[in-house]
Design a protein around this motif. Structure first.
Motif, PDB file in Angstrom:
ATOM      1  N   MET A   1      74.533  75.401  48.479  1.00  0.00           N
ATOM      2  CA  MET A   1      74.079  76.491  47.835  1.00  0.00           C
ATOM      3  C   MET A   1      74.594  77.431  46.635  1.00  0.00           C
ATOM      4  O   MET A   1      74.148  77.720  45.927  1.00  0.00           O
ATOM      5  CB  MET A   1      73.150  77.412  48.688  1.00  0.00           C
ATOM      6  CG  MET A   1      71.743  76.460  48.523  1.00  0.00           C
ATOM      7  SD  MET A   1      70.780  77.466  50.221  1.00  0.00           S
ATOM      8  CE  MET A   1      72.088  78.072  51.137  1.00  0.00           C
ATOM      9  N   GLY A   2      76.370  77.570  47.535  1.00  0.00           N
ATOM     10  CA  GLY A   2      77.045  78.479  46.707  1.00  0.00           C
ATOM     11  C   GLY A   2      77.331  77.146  45.545  1.00  0.00           C
ATOM     12  O   GLY A   2      77.486  78.168  44.482  1.00  0.00           O
ATOM     13  N   VAL A   3      77.482  75.810  45.424  1.00  0.00           N
ATOM     14  CA  VAL A   3      77.897  75.100  44.042  1.00  0.00           C
ATOM     15  C   VAL A   3      76.969  75.117  42.982  1.00  0.00           C
ATOM     16  O   VAL A   3      77.431  75.520  42.128  1.00  0.00           O
ATOM     17  CB  VAL A   3      78.289  73.387  44.388  1.00  0.00           C
ATOM     18  CG1 VAL A   3      78.712  73.082  43.338  1.00  0.00           C
ATOM     19  CG2 VAL A   3      79.920  73.680  45.408  1.00  0.00           C
ATOM     20  N   ILE A   4      75.635  74.974  43.663  1.00  0.00           N
ATOM     21  CA  ILE A   4      74.977  75.495  42.496  1.00  0.00           C
ATOM     22  C   ILE A   4      74.569  76.903  41.962  1.00  0.00           C
ATOM     23  O   ILE A   4      74.558  77.061  40.733  1.00  0.00           O
ATOM     24  CB  ILE A   4      73.039  74.401  43.510  1.00  0.00           C
ATOM     25  CG1 ILE A   4      73.650  72.820  43.853  1.00  0.00           C
ATOM     26  CG2 ILE A   4      72.498  75.371  42.356  1.00  0.00           C
ATOM     27  CD1 ILE A   4      72.514  72.934  44.051  1.00  0.00           C
TER      28      ILE A   4
ATOM     29  N   VAL B   1      76.823  84.461  45.110  1.00  0.00           N
ATOM     30  CA  VAL B   1      77.638  83.593  44.774  1.00  0.00           C
ATOM     31  C   VAL B   1      78.581  83.363  45.922  1.00  0.00           C
ATOM     32  O   VAL B   1      79.109  82.534  46.634  1.00  0.00           O
ATOM     33  CB  VAL B   1      77.642  82.942  43.825  1.00  0.00           C
ATOM     34  CG1 VAL B   1      78.068  81.263  43.645  1.00  0.00           C
ATOM     35  CG2 VAL B   1      75.828  82.706  43.316  1.00  0.00           C
ATOM     36  N   VAL B   2      79.982  83.919  44.866  1.00  0.00           N
ATOM     37  CA  VAL B   2      81.071  83.972  45.739  1.00  0.00           C
ATOM     38  C   VAL B   2      80.892  84.858  47.790  1.00  0.00           C
ATOM     39  O   VAL B   2      81.319  84.116  48.406  1.00  0.00           O
ATOM     40  CB  VAL B   2      81.517  85.259  45.006  1.00  0.00           C
ATOM     41  CG1 VAL B   2      82.952  84.947  46.003  1.00  0.00           C
ATOM     42  CG2 VAL B   2      81.695  85.054  43.638  1.00  0.00           C
ATOM     43  N   ALA B   3      79.797  84.932  47.519  1.00  0.00           N
ATOM     44  CA  ALA B   3      79.569  85.321  49.332  1.00  0.00           C
ATOM     45  C   ALA B   3      79.254  84.515  50.132  1.00  0.00           C
ATOM     46  O   ALA B   3      79.147  84.446  51.853  1.00  0.00           O
ATOM     47  CB  ALA B   3      78.128  86.974  49.440  1.00  0.00           C
ATOM     48  N   SER B   4      78.597  83.497  48.785  1.00  0.00           N
ATOM     49  CA  SER B   4      78.167  82.796  50.735  1.00  0.00           C
ATOM     50  C   SER B   4      79.241  81.853  51.320  1.00  0.00           C
ATOM     51  O   SER B   4      78.941  81.391  51.889  1.00  0.00           O
ATOM     52  CB  SER B   4      77.026  81.944  49.099  1.00  0.00           C
ATOM     53  OG  SER B   4      77.859  80.717  48.635  1.00  0.00           O
ATOM     54  N   ALA B   5      80.460  81.461  50.101  1.00  0.00           N
ATOM     55  CA  ALA B   5      82.295  81.108  50.239  1.00  0.00           C
ATOM     56  C   ALA B   5      82.362  81.418  51.582  1.00  0.00           C
ATOM     57  O   ALA B   5      82.477  81.088  52.888  1.00  0.00           O
ATOM     58  CB  ALA B   5      82.727  80.360  49.325  1.00  0.00           C
ATOM     59  N   MET B   6      82.161  82.677  51.577  1.00  0.00           N
ATOM     60  CA  MET B   6      82.415  83.958  52.346  1.00  0.00           C
ATOM     61  C   MET B   6      81.876  83.395  53.696  1.00  0.00           C
ATOM     62  O   MET B   6      82.388  83.934  54.592  1.00  0.00           O
ATOM     63  CB  MET B   6      82.768  85.729  51.529  1.00  0.00           C
ATOM     64  CG  MET B   6      84.132  85.592  51.049  1.00  0.00           C
ATOM     65  SD  MET B   6      83.900  86.737  50.557  1.00  0.00           S
ATOM     66  CE  MET B   6      85.174  88.176  51.972  1.00  0.00           C
ATOM     67  N   PHE B   7      80.618  83.902  53.730  1.00  0.00           N
ATOM     68  CA  PHE B   7      79.557  84.072  54.490  1.00  0.00           C
ATOM     69  C   PHE B   7      79.946  82.877  55.858  1.00  0.00           C
ATOM     70  O   PHE B   7      80.119  82.459  56.948  1.00  0.00           O
ATOM     71  CB  PHE B   7      78.056  83.926  54.323  1.00  0.00           C
ATOM     72  CG  PHE B   7      77.383  83.686  55.629  1.00  0.00           C
ATOM     73  CD1 PHE B   7      76.503  84.616  56.273  1.00  0.00           C
ATOM     74  CD2 PHE B   7      76.592  81.780  55.602  1.00  0.00           C
ATOM     75  CE1 PHE B   7      75.551  83.772  57.156  1.00  0.00           C
ATOM     76  CE2 PHE B   7      75.681  81.975  56.190  1.00  0.00           C
ATOM     77  CZ  PHE B   7      75.300  82.937  57.739  1.00  0.00           C
TER      78      PHE B   7
ATOM     79  N   GLY C   1      89.599  77.161  52.800  1.00  0.00           N
ATOM     80  CA  GLY C   1      89.215  77.997  53.112  1.00  0.00           C
ATOM     81  C   GLY C   1      90.492  79.100  52.152  1.00  0.00           C
ATOM     82  O   GLY C   1      89.880  79.893  52.051  1.00  0.00           O
ATOM     83  N   ALA C   2      91.439  78.113  51.635  1.00  0.00           N
ATOM     84  CA  ALA C   2      92.841  78.738  51.508  1.00  0.00           C
ATOM     85  C   ALA C   2      92.081  79.033  49.769  1.00  0.00           C
ATOM     86  O   ALA C   2      92.456  80.867  49.923  1.00  0.00           O
ATOM     87  CB  ALA C   2      93.392  78.424  51.403  1.00  0.00           C
ATOM     88  N   MET C   3      90.820  78.665  48.672  1.00  0.00           N
ATOM     89  CA  MET C   3      90.579  78.762  48.157  1.00  0.00           C
ATOM     90  C   MET C   3      89.548  79.767  47.818  1.00  0.00           C
ATOM     91  O   MET C   3      90.078  80.388  46.806  1.00  0.00           O
ATOM     92  CB  MET C   3      91.484  77.628  46.722  1.00  0.00           C
ATOM     93  CG  MET C   3      92.564  77.255  46.893  1.00  0.00           C
ATOM     94  SD  MET C   3      92.955  75.277  45.769  1.00  0.00           S
ATOM     95  CE  MET C   3      92.010  74.323  46.999  1.00  0.00           C
ATOM     96  N   MET C   4      89.076  79.166  48.597  1.00  0.00           N
ATOM     97  CA  MET C   4      87.388  79.527  48.090  1.00  0.00           C
ATOM     98  C   MET C   4      86.913  81.548  48.315  1.00  0.00           C
ATOM     99  O   MET C   4      86.788  82.051  47.115  1.00  0.00           O
ATOM    100  CB  MET C   4      86.487  79.610  49.443  1.00  0.00           C
ATOM    101  CG  MET C   4      86.277  78.318  49.250  1.00  0.00           C
ATOM    102  SD  MET C   4      84.387  77.633  50.704  1.00  0.00           S
ATOM    103  CE  MET C   4      84.827  78.122  52.208  1.00  0.00           C
ATOM    104  N   VAL C   5      87.903  82.178  49.265  1.00  0.00           N
ATOM    105  CA  VAL C   5      88.152  83.339  48.738  1.00  0.00           C
ATOM    106  C   VAL C   5      88.727  84.413  48.286  1.00  0.00           C
ATOM    107  O   VAL C   5      88.334  85.083  47.364  1.00  0.00           O
ATOM    108  CB  VAL C   5      88.295  84.096  50.267  1.00  0.00           C
ATOM    109  CG1 VAL C   5      87.790  85.825  50.072  1.00  0.00           C
ATOM    110  CG2 VAL C   5      87.086  83.693  51.403  1.00  0.00           C
ATOM    111  N   PRO C   6      90.199  83.933  47.414  1.00  0.00           N
ATOM    112  CA  PRO C   6      91.220  84.883  46.481  1.00  0.00           C
ATOM    113  C   PRO C   6      90.630  83.914  44.997  1.00  0.00           C
ATOM    114  O   PRO C   6      90.150  84.738  44.465  1.00  0.00           O
ATOM    115  CB  PRO C   6      92.480  84.312  46.804  1.00  0.00           C
ATOM    116  CG  PRO C   6      91.737  82.772  47.733  1.00  0.00           C
ATOM    117  CD  PRO C   6      91.065  83.322  48.692  1.00  0.00           C
TER     118      PRO C   6
END
Length: 498
Positions: free
Chosen positions: A198-201, A36-42, A134-139
């Motif tokens: 998909m990441g949020v769900i 799920v977290v990787a979807s944001a990084m992707f 983007g600044a908050m998604m990954v950390p």
């Protein structure tokens, strides 16, 4: 997921007594959370790599010179510089899952704004909004994983986290070319919508609710001071890599350094600074930040140097260059399944030393590339370099949090992510400066293959200096995470002798 999993950053000896059914459930849990977290990084990686291919077409449609689109790129960097330090405090105050989902939604809104932009100012504003997300998604996404996974599962969880994210740089260049050729550049930003939804769900269904119980004081003076300091440094590094902007870059870098010094003095006087420099006193965290930063400078330099060398020095087409440079990402992807086993067998210290030597040797070998080299040999060197460089990042990202207690985890993720972004930008500046040394000394204007060779040797030397800090790691550093049998056996012998 119950609260005890969030608190499950427990010693490895406790994991031995855990029933196998529970272990299996936890394994499935951390894999789902990591994906799920990787979807944001992707999404973030894909967006950045696809965008670079489309810049000329975007400039033509918006009726502006392509050089002006640098404003859209730097507005994104500005948002990163300002809001990455705030991510940990916001996650503690409102909950990591809430901030993670909010960050994805902001990124999606910014993506839609970019796709709908009809002018450069509109694109710049939309990219700034995208950068806030983007600044908050990954950390914050990494924080979600760190708080939801037991330490003994952390290396495997981080491998699952990074594997989908590595697909972004692999798919980005060819996908960008297809979109620009057959569709409209605006579809680059629309691609983010299904991935983000998909990441949020997935986050709402699978990620436990961690954080949000405390109400930490928001450090507004520190937020402003660190934001201006980091913004000046990032813009300075960005401008330093371009011709005819040396004076402006120098002023920004000096101003950023001065503001950074003021921030350090300020942070000593407050109890909860937005970026806590005392984290560097934790040995594993401090050594990971320094060693990882030196390695990331080289990671930031290689994507800048390789395409230029292949196109300007070798005369390769953009399509051929993109296909060749994919080899590094494929090598990195191949490594991720091996990292947990390697770290379990040899531990963090020995593994990072060997990987550092191999990675630096791979970068140095790039200096020997010539047009008459077989393509298969170039691909092998790039895959080799990508393999060992990616291994280093897996190791650094894991051991950084080995000795960080739960209360400081948010501050640690913000601090670490800030240095990641800063040193990647510094890598481009370093590569550009090294590339210009030869022409400057010889009084010529054109770049030659020897200039690229010298630049690769410079960044390889910088990467190699990380070994000085890797050697300072204790032999049993991060044994709870890696499951390193030698360290655990030694620890058990010490307990028996007591």
């Amino acid at each position: 997921m119950s609260a005890d999993v969030g608190d499950g950053l427990a010693p490895a000896v406790e994991a031995v007594t855990t029933p196998s059914r529970t272990k299996l459930g936890q394994a499935r849990g951390y894999r789902a959370i990591a994906l799920v977290v990787a979807s944001a990084m992707f999404m973030q990686q894909l967006d950045g790599t696809v965008l670079t291919v489309a810049l000329p077409t975007m400039a033509r449609d918006l009726g502006t010179p392509v050089t002006n689109l640098s404003l859209a790129l730097t507005s994104y960097l500005l948002a990163l510089a300002v809001f990455i330090p705030a991510s940990g405090t916001l996650a503690d105050r409102f909950g990591a899952r809430t901030i993670f989902c909010t960050a994805i939604l902001l990124f999606l809104l910014g993506s839609i704004g970019c796709a709908q932009s009809g002018s450069l100012p509109a694109l710049v504003a939309a990219r700034f909004l995208q950068g806030i997300g983007g600044a908050m998604m990954v950390p914050v996404g990494r924080l979600v994983l760190l708080r939801s996974v037991a330490k003994q599962d952390m290396v495997q969880a981080l491998s699952w986290l990074v594997m989908p994210a590595l697909a972004g740089p692999i798919l980005g260049p060819p996908l960008g070319g297809l979109i620009v050729t057959w569709l409209d550049w605006r579809w680059i930003f629309y691609l983010n919508i299904p991935v983000g939804i998909m990441g949020v769900i997935g986050a709402m269904l699978l990620v436990p609710k961690v954080g949000g119980d405390a109400r930490p004081r928001f450090d507004l003076p520190g937020f402003l001071l660190s934001g201006f300091a980091l913004g000046c440094l990032l813009f300075g590094f960005e401008l330093a890599s371009r011709p005819d902007t040396g004076r402006t870059a120098a002023l920004l870098l000096c101003g950023g350094a001065a503001l950074g010094f003021l921030y350090l003095r300020y942070a000593r006087r407050v109890s909860e600074p937005i970026l806590d420099p005392t984290l560097m006193r934790v040995p594993t965290f401090g050594l990971s930040v320094i060693g990882g930063s030196l390695t990331r400078i080289t990671q930031g330099a290689q994507p800048f140097l390789l395409p230029m060398m292949f196109q300007l020095g070798f005369g390769f087409s953009a399509a051929k260059t993109g296909a060749i440079t994919m080899a590094g990402a494929l090598g990195a992807l191949a490594m991720k399944t091996l990292a947990p086993r390697v770290l379990r067998r040899w531990g963090f210290r020995q593994s990072l030393i060997v990987a550092g030597v191999a990675s630096s040797a791979g970068y140095a070998t790039c200096a020997l590339f010539r047009p008459d080299w077989p393509i298969s040999a170039i691909l092998a060197v790039l895959a080799f370099s990508g393999f060992f460089t990616s291994f280093q990042f897996t190791g650094f990202n894991a051991i950084a949090y080995a000795d960080i207690d739960k209360a400081r985890m948010s501050a640690a993720t913000s601090f670490y992510a800030t240095f990641q972004q800063l040193t990647l930008s510094l890598g481009i500046c370093t590569a550009a400066t090294a590339l210009e040394i030869g022409p400057m000394l010889s009084g010529r204007a054109d770049l030659r293959l020897g200039d690229f060779s010298a630049a690769f040797l410079v960044v390889a030397a910088i990467s190699a200096t990380a070994l000085l800090w890797n050697r300072q790691l204790a032999p049993d550093a991060g044994a709870t995470m890696s499951g390193h049998s030698g360290a655990i056996a030694a620890e058990g012998s010490d307990r028996e002798s007591d």
